[in-house]
Enzyme design. Structure first.
Site, PDB file in Angstrom:
ATOM      1  N   LYS A   1       0.879  -1.179   0.000  1.00 38.21           N
ATOM      2  CA  LYS A   1       0.000   0.000   0.000  1.00 38.21           C
ATOM      3  C   LYS A   1       0.905   1.215   0.000  1.00 38.21           C
ATOM      4  CE  LYS A   1      -1.887  -1.536   3.956  1.00 38.21           C
ATOM      5  NZ  LYS A   1      -3.323  -1.409   4.017  1.00 38.21           N
TER       6      LYS A   1
ATOM      7  N   LYS B   1       0.051   3.935   8.405  1.00 40.96           N
ATOM      8  CA  LYS B   1      -0.145   2.565   7.933  1.00 40.96           C
ATOM      9  C   LYS B   1       0.853   1.602   8.593  1.00 40.96           C
ATOM     10  CE  LYS B   1      -1.881   4.187   3.423  1.00 40.96           C
ATOM     11  NZ  LYS B   1      -3.239   3.648   3.205  1.00 40.96           N
TER      12      LYS B   1
ATOM     13  N   THR C   1      -8.913  -0.946   0.997  1.00 36.74           N
ATOM     14  CA  THR C   1      -9.566  -1.810   0.018  1.00 36.74           C
ATOM     15  C   THR C   1      -8.630  -2.967  -0.337  1.00 36.74           C
ATOM     16  OG1 THR C   1      -8.819  -0.197  -1.618  1.00 36.74           O
ATOM     17  CG2 THR C   1     -11.150  -0.175  -1.051  1.00 36.74           C
TER      18      THR C   1
HETATM   19  C1  GL9 Z   1      -8.351   6.828   1.106  1.00 35.37           C
HETATM   20  C2  GL9 Z   1      -8.304   6.149   2.472  1.00 35.37           C
HETATM   21  O1  GL9 Z   1      -7.101   6.448   3.108  1.00 35.37           O
HETATM   22  C3  GL9 Z   1      -8.521   4.634   2.376  1.00 35.37           C
HETATM   23  O2  GL9 Z   1      -8.622   4.099   3.666  1.00 35.37           O
HETATM   24  C4  GL9 Z   1      -9.794   4.340   1.594  1.00 35.37           C
HETATM   25  O3  GL9 Z   1      -9.967   2.950   1.433  1.00 35.37           O
HETATM   26  C5  GL9 Z   1      -9.720   5.006   0.220  1.00 35.37           C
HETATM   27  C6  GL9 Z   1     -10.995   4.816  -0.571  1.00 35.37           C
HETATM   28  O4  GL9 Z   1     -12.103   5.210   0.154  1.00 35.37           O
HETATM   29  O5  GL9 Z   1      -9.504   6.413   0.370  1.00 35.37           O
HETATM   30  N1  GL9 Z   1      -8.379   8.265   1.222  1.00 35.37           N
HETATM   31  C7  GL9 Z   1      -7.312   8.828   0.625  1.00 35.37           C
HETATM   32  O6  GL9 Z   1      -7.064  10.024   0.531  1.00 35.37           O
HETATM   33  N2  GL9 Z   1      -6.519   7.847   0.135  1.00 35.37           N
HETATM   34  C8  GL9 Z   1      -7.090   6.644   0.351  1.00 35.37           C
HETATM   35  O7  GL9 Z   1      -6.622   5.578   0.002  1.00 35.37           O
HETATM   36  N3  GL9 Z   1      -5.300   8.069  -0.409  1.00 35.37           N
HETATM   37  C9  GL9 Z   1      -4.892   7.668  -1.625  1.00 35.37           C
HETATM   38  O8  GL9 Z   1      -5.664   7.262  -2.477  1.00 35.37           O
HETATM   39  C10 GL9 Z   1      -3.439   7.773  -1.856  1.00 35.37           C
END
Ligand code: GL9
Length: 839
Positions: free
Chosen positions: A565, A571, A673
């Site tokens: 990720k 994280k 996800t």
């Molecule tokens: C993010 C959240 O951090 C995730 O936990 C979430 O699954 C996804 C989709 O809802 O959205 N919000 C966000 O800004 N990001 C996420 O992954 N960042 C990136 O896409 C880098």
């Protein structure tokens, strides 16, 4: 109806070269494209020529469905979902389109007969990396599900010339390389050079009263650029629906060139052109923190303005001039606050350009938009300094002031005298430097607001949007994220797909809940053996890839423990590294210790400006270097960092995982996800009660999930009492030894400075509470190793995980959005039997 078939052509086309699907026809069409599109004969064609010839062959079959979908929507004036997102992380198209067309096997055979290998051609595709991570990938999964569920939808976004950077690892450090994904052309898009829309920036406004006594505002911009549309068809799975993904590229307006040219300022004109084109040059690689970047605000406004102008254009195509029913034709989802400026832009278009009264325009605007929040991290909440905002979008600032004035007047009625609440709710942040708060603009301008997992939606109501929740609780709901099983199972894990389909039929691909039929098979020894053999094959392929790519040999019989990720402190990739070093210490202490052989696999990109994240990459690689070279650990412990983690690599990695590491600090990962992709591919999860982990654990059963760590409430209490990380470190001898070993320079060739920022941060501040969760993580890991020794038990848990993961399909998520927020119905697309188009 006018047919697309030229006069004189036969109108009965049963198996023509553009739409036919027999192996023979596919083969002929392919050779035809190689000749007439690539301009090559086989003896000199490159792999890329072959890839493109195949892509065009597949594209023709898409176009048949796409044009019929577009025409049906137009004829039926279908209500349409518009998904506005600054990111669409699509991943490679070819394989996915073959799956969705149901043509994978036929094309594989056609290629075989031509002497080519489909897999090799698939590897040729440069993936469109038009997103950073979860948020952009979610948009792509949702586009797949919308089409599969036959919902009329348009995705609107930006056609970045350079997507997310390519990551190389040099001396353990991340190096960023420009992603020139368009270098060899993009066969999946259709440029629409005639579909251009003007977008204004800067300048000033003036007002006057027109001859009908109406107050009017004119915006005289300093700069005008034009948006050019690039269309990509997004096909659903085994349906005829293909929706539109329309991405915008910025160009200079020609008339501007001429003006400068005529006054002799040729260089000025060229500069103007470059400045315009810069708007869509590059995706901002920042993970969840973008502040004060003027070009970023330009990008956001640019694509939103293009999208809304385009919707109005489509609306008017049906002959309606008056926009009073705009919200009945379109429902617009704002993917985070990146497109939130749309609220002000739609008001501007309705009020200034279409002369609608404010109240009516506001009504339509609010009924049009809905807003999804994707993060609670305070540093991620978009806010724009007022002067920057006003100089770029002077008219929008006025509109926002007016929206805010009216909004705060309403709040005042509900909470008389509560000035503190007004201050907190205001779209303008007046504490210190003044800012426009984009989340507030999105919340005020939307009729629905949602979070992306149950826990996240609850925290949203308690924290960042608390006052909005108190004001309008009925607007709030949860929509737990999901992923598409087409890409993340059928395409990436054909072995597992075949095994499942043999037992329960193929319905599960569209109705993922059907996986539940696998439950009884968890007790079936023969099935379990097949299950394990599929996993082993996937692990062997990943091991081969690792050997080829980074020259490290890993044992496919070892436990594959994977953490892929974006790299971010919350994280906690470094928590996993602390665990790895703990295992290493144990092996050094007792060289003959019996231990389950383990391979730890990491992957992910760090934002180029995020120092700590880049240091974590260096840390992983440094630890990997030492451990992989140490003869004492022999084949019991291996650590791998896979460079350039992206969608393509994800497709290799998820199917090969035994253990999925979902170890963020509780309360920080909105959903995640990747956690779903791993579990759907049979990995067990070790995780905290964060984001969608909570619901995954609930679904698969607590006994099939390795839980550790403090809960949100426990962390809150810990912090209230004053969190002192050094007490945790001093209290656990092993943890202290691990931290001391890092500080001693053991993993940095004796350099005691290199990882000092990392270790010191943990000792003194530890914002993400690694040290508080360490013991529980290590203990939990022991349970993992115990269970893994019982391979039958592991397989059983793995099967039960998959059987119970049906909820996490993006189809379920999209159905919920359709019912609760969008109020939109499926539209069946019927293909003509006798011509290209329905009549
Ligand atoms: C993010 C959240 O951090 C995730 O936990 C979430 O699954 C996804 C989709 O809802 O959205 N919000 C966000 O800004 N990001 C996420 O992954 N960042 C990136 O896409 C880098």
């Amino acid at each position: 109806m006018t047919s697309l078939i030229p006069p004189g052509c036969p109108t009965v086309l049963t198996e023509d070269d553009r739409t036919g699907t027999s192996i023979e026809t596919l083969r002929r069409a392919f050779m035809d494209n190689l000749f007439f599109i690539q301009g090559r004969f086989p003896e000199v064609a490159t792999k890329n020529d072959y890839y493109l010839a195949l892509a065009y062959t597949v594209r023709d079959r898409l176009l048949l469905r796409w044009l019929n979908s577009a025409k049906t929507y137009r004829d039926q004036e279908s209500r349409t979902v518009c998904y506005l997102s600054a990111e669409f992380l699509l991943g490679p198209h070819l394989g996915n389109n073959l799956i969705n067309l149901g043509l994978y096997e036929a094309v594989e055979e056609a290629m075989r007969q031509t002497g080519l290998n489909l897999k090799e051609l698939l590897d040729q595709e440069e993936e469109p990396g038009l997103g950073n991570g979860g948020l952009g990938r979610l948009a792509a999964c949702y586009m797949d599900s919308l089409a599969t569920l036959e919902i009329p939808a348009i995705g609107y976004g930006i056609r970045y010339e350079y997507g997310i950077f390519d990551q190389e690892i040099r001396d353990g450090w991340q190096v960023e390389i420009t992603d020139k994904w368009l270098r060899y052309g993009n066969p999946w898009e259709i440029p629409r050079p005639e579909l251009i829309l003007p977008v204004k920036f800067g300048g000033h406004t003036y007002s006057y009263t027109d001859d009908q006594g109406r107050y009017r505002v004119i915006w005289e911009p300093h700069q005008v650029v034009q948006g050019v549309a690039y269309d990509t068809p997004i096909l659903g799975y085994k349906v005829n629906t293909a929706n539109l993904l329309r991405l915008w590229r910025a160009e200079a307006v020609e008339s501007f060139d001429f003006q400068a040219f005529n006054t002799g300022d040729y260089y000025g004109a060229v500069n103007q052109k470059i400045a315009s084109e810069n708007i869509t040059k590059v995706l901002y690689p920042n993970d969840e923190q973008l502040q004060g970047k003027e070009l970023r605000l330009m990008q956001e406004y640019f694509f939103c303005s293009c999208a809304l102008q385009d919707m109005i254009r489509l609306y008017k195509q049906s002959g309606k001039q008056d926009l009073s029913r705009f919200h009945e034709k379109f429902t617009v989802q704002l993917n985070d606050t990146h497109p939130a400026i749309s609220v002000a832009e739609l008001m501007r278009l309705l009020v200034d350009e279409h002369l609608m009264p404010w109240e009516q325009a506001w009504d339509i605007t609010r009924q049009t938009f809905a807003y999804t929040n994707h993060t609670l991290l305070p540093e991620a909440l978009e806010k724009w300094p007022l002067d920057l905002f006003g100089s770029l979008l002077p008219r929008h600032l006025q509109i926002i002031y007016e929206i805010n004035r009216r909004f705060l007047d309403e709040v005042r009625l509900q909470y008389p005298g509560d000035n503190d609440r007004l201050r907190r709710l205001s779209i303008i942040d007046e504490s210190g430097c003044r800012y426009v708060r984009m989340a507030h603009l999105a919340a005020v301008g939307s009729h629905a607001i949602n979070g992306v997992a149950v826990l996240h939606s609850e925290l949203l109501k308690q924290t960042v949007l608390r006052d909005f929740y108190e004001l309008t609780p009925e607007k709030f709901s949860n929509k737990t994220n999901g992923v598409t099983p087409r890409r993340w199972m059928v395409l990436s894990n054909p072995g597992l797909t075949r095994l499942i389909t043999e037992r329960i039929g193929e319905d599960w691909v569209k109705h993922l809940d059907q996986l539940r039929q696998l439950e009884p098979l968890a007790a079936d020894a023969e099935f379990a053996a097949q299950w394990r053999s599929v996993k082993h094959g996937n692990k062997e392929r990943l091991a081969q890839y690792i050997r080829d790519r980074i020259g490290v040999t890993v044992d496919p019989h070892s436990l594959f423990s994977i953490l892929v990720k974006r790299i971010h402190e919350y994280k906690r990739q470094h928590l996993c590294v602390l665990k790895v070093i703990t295992l290493y210490q144990m092996l050094r202490d007792q060289p003959h210790l019996e231990m389950v052989p383990q391979t730890f696999i990491f992957g992910g990109k760090a934002a180029p400006g995020y120092y700590m994240a880049k240091l974590i990459i260096k840390f992983i690689n440094s630890v990997a270097d030492v451990i992989n070279r140490d003869p004492v650990v022999r084949d019991r412990l291996r650590v791998v960092f896979l460079p350039n983690y992206n969608v393509t690599l994800g497709q290799r990695v998820y199917p090969a995982a035994d253990l999925s590491q979902q170890i963020s600090t509780a309360g920080y990962e909105a959903s995640g996800t990747g956690n779903m992709k791993f579990a759907l591919n049979g990995a067990l999860t070790i995780g905290t009660l964060d984001g969608a982990n909570v619901e995954i654990r609930e679904a698969v059963g607590a006994e099939n999930f390795f839980l550790f760590g403090h809960t949100v409430e426990q962390l809150q209490e810990l912090r209230c009492n004053g969190y002192r990380p050094w007490e945790f470190a001093n209290g656990h001898p092993m943890l202290k030894r691990v931290l001391d070993l890092i500080s001693s320079g053991y993993f940095s060739h004796g350099d005691t400075e290199l990882f000092r920022p990392l270790v010191e941060h943990l000792w003194q501040d530890d914002r993400y509470c690694l040290l508080a969760d360490y013991q529980s993580y290590v203990d939990c890991y022991q349970r993992v190793l115990q269970v893994y020794q019982d391979q039958a038990q592991w397989a059983k848990m793995s099967i039960l995980n998959v059987a119970r993961m049906g909820k996490f399909s993006s189809d379920r998520a999209i159905r919920e959005y359709c019912q609760d927020i969008w109020h939109v119905q499926p539209v069946k697309i019927v293909l003509p039997a006798t011509a290209y188009m329905t009549s």
